[in-house]
Design a protein around this motif. Sequence first.
Motif, mmCIF file in Angstrom:
data_model
loop_
_atom_site.group_PDB
_atom_site.id
_atom_site.type_symbol
_atom_site.label_atom_id
_atom_site.label_comp_id
_atom_site.label_asym_id
_atom_site.label_seq_id
_atom_site.Cartn_x
_atom_site.Cartn_y
_atom_site.Cartn_z
ATOM 1 N N THR A 25 0.819 -1.212 0.000
ATOM 2 C CA THR A 25 0.000 0.000 0.000
ATOM 3 C C THR A 25 0.852 1.260 0.000
ATOM 4 O O THR A 25 0.421 2.290 -0.495
ATOM 5 C CB THR A 25 -0.957 0.018 1.208
ATOM 6 O OG1 THR A 25 -0.198 -0.097 2.412
ATOM 7 C CG2 THR A 25 -1.981 -1.107 1.124
ATOM 8 N N THR A 28 4.639 3.110 -4.789
ATOM 9 C CA THR A 28 4.158 3.978 -5.864
ATOM 10 C C THR A 28 3.719 3.167 -7.084
ATOM 11 O O THR A 28 3.162 3.730 -8.017
ATOM 12 C CB THR A 28 5.269 4.963 -6.291
ATOM 13 O OG1 THR A 28 6.410 4.221 -6.709
ATOM 14 C CG2 THR A 28 5.627 5.901 -5.147
ATOM 15 N N ALA A 29 3.972 1.860 -7.062
ATOM 16 C CA ALA A 29 3.561 1.003 -8.181
ATOM 17 C C ALA A 29 2.038 0.952 -8.264
ATOM 18 O O ALA A 29 1.358 0.816 -7.248
ATOM 19 C CB ALA A 29 4.127 -0.399 -8.008
ATOM 20 N N GLU A 30 1.536 1.069 -9.470
ATOM 21 C CA GLU A 30 0.085 1.067 -9.660
ATOM 22 C C GLU A 30 -0.499 -0.336 -9.727
ATOM 23 O O GLU A 30 -1.668 -0.530 -9.429
ATOM 24 C CB GLU A 30 -0.265 1.840 -10.938
ATOM 25 C CG GLU A 30 0.043 3.318 -10.826
ATOM 26 C CD GLU A 30 -0.319 4.090 -12.083
ATOM 27 O OE1 GLU A 30 -1.095 3.583 -12.904
ATOM 28 O OE2 GLU A 30 0.198 5.202 -12.235
ATOM 29 N N GLN A 31 0.321 -1.299 -10.147
ATOM 30 C CA GLN A 31 -0.159 -2.675 -10.281
ATOM 31 C C GLN A 31 0.722 -3.606 -9.459
ATOM 32 O O GLN A 31 1.854 -3.280 -9.122
ATOM 33 C CB GLN A 31 -0.122 -3.099 -11.752
ATOM 34 C CG GLN A 31 -1.048 -2.304 -12.635
ATOM 35 C CD GLN A 31 -0.978 -2.805 -14.085
ATOM 36 O OE1 GLN A 31 -0.319 -3.777 -14.394
ATOM 37 N NE2 GLN A 31 -1.671 -2.122 -14.960
#
Length: 115
Positions: A25, A28-31
């Motif tokens: 959580t 910064t990774a979106e996936q």
Amino acid sequence: MKSTITIDVELDENKVPQDITWVATASTAEQAKRAKAIMLSLWDGAERAALRIDLWTKEMMVDEMADFFYQSIMTMADTYGRATQYHDQVNDMKAFAQAFYKRFQEKQLEQQKAT
């Protein structure tokens, strides 16, 4: 602040890891990110015992496993050094890691010559 790390392991019909993904959580990774292997160690202070989860997918190649172990030992040495300042033991751990990796490379060359 709190961060949650989620690790998902997809198993095949024989309960062998087929796919490993993880997400945090606070990242910064979106996936979710894919991984071929995971070594998770937790320290149980009450039992004075290490609890471990070691998993790898069928896609993990032997050379990748050697790299993974080499890098893991080197980073464990760095962590141990930051925590203890016992630089002599850090150097011992790193020397072991380097010898381990060199022996792996020699073994790979031997196998290549044999084929």
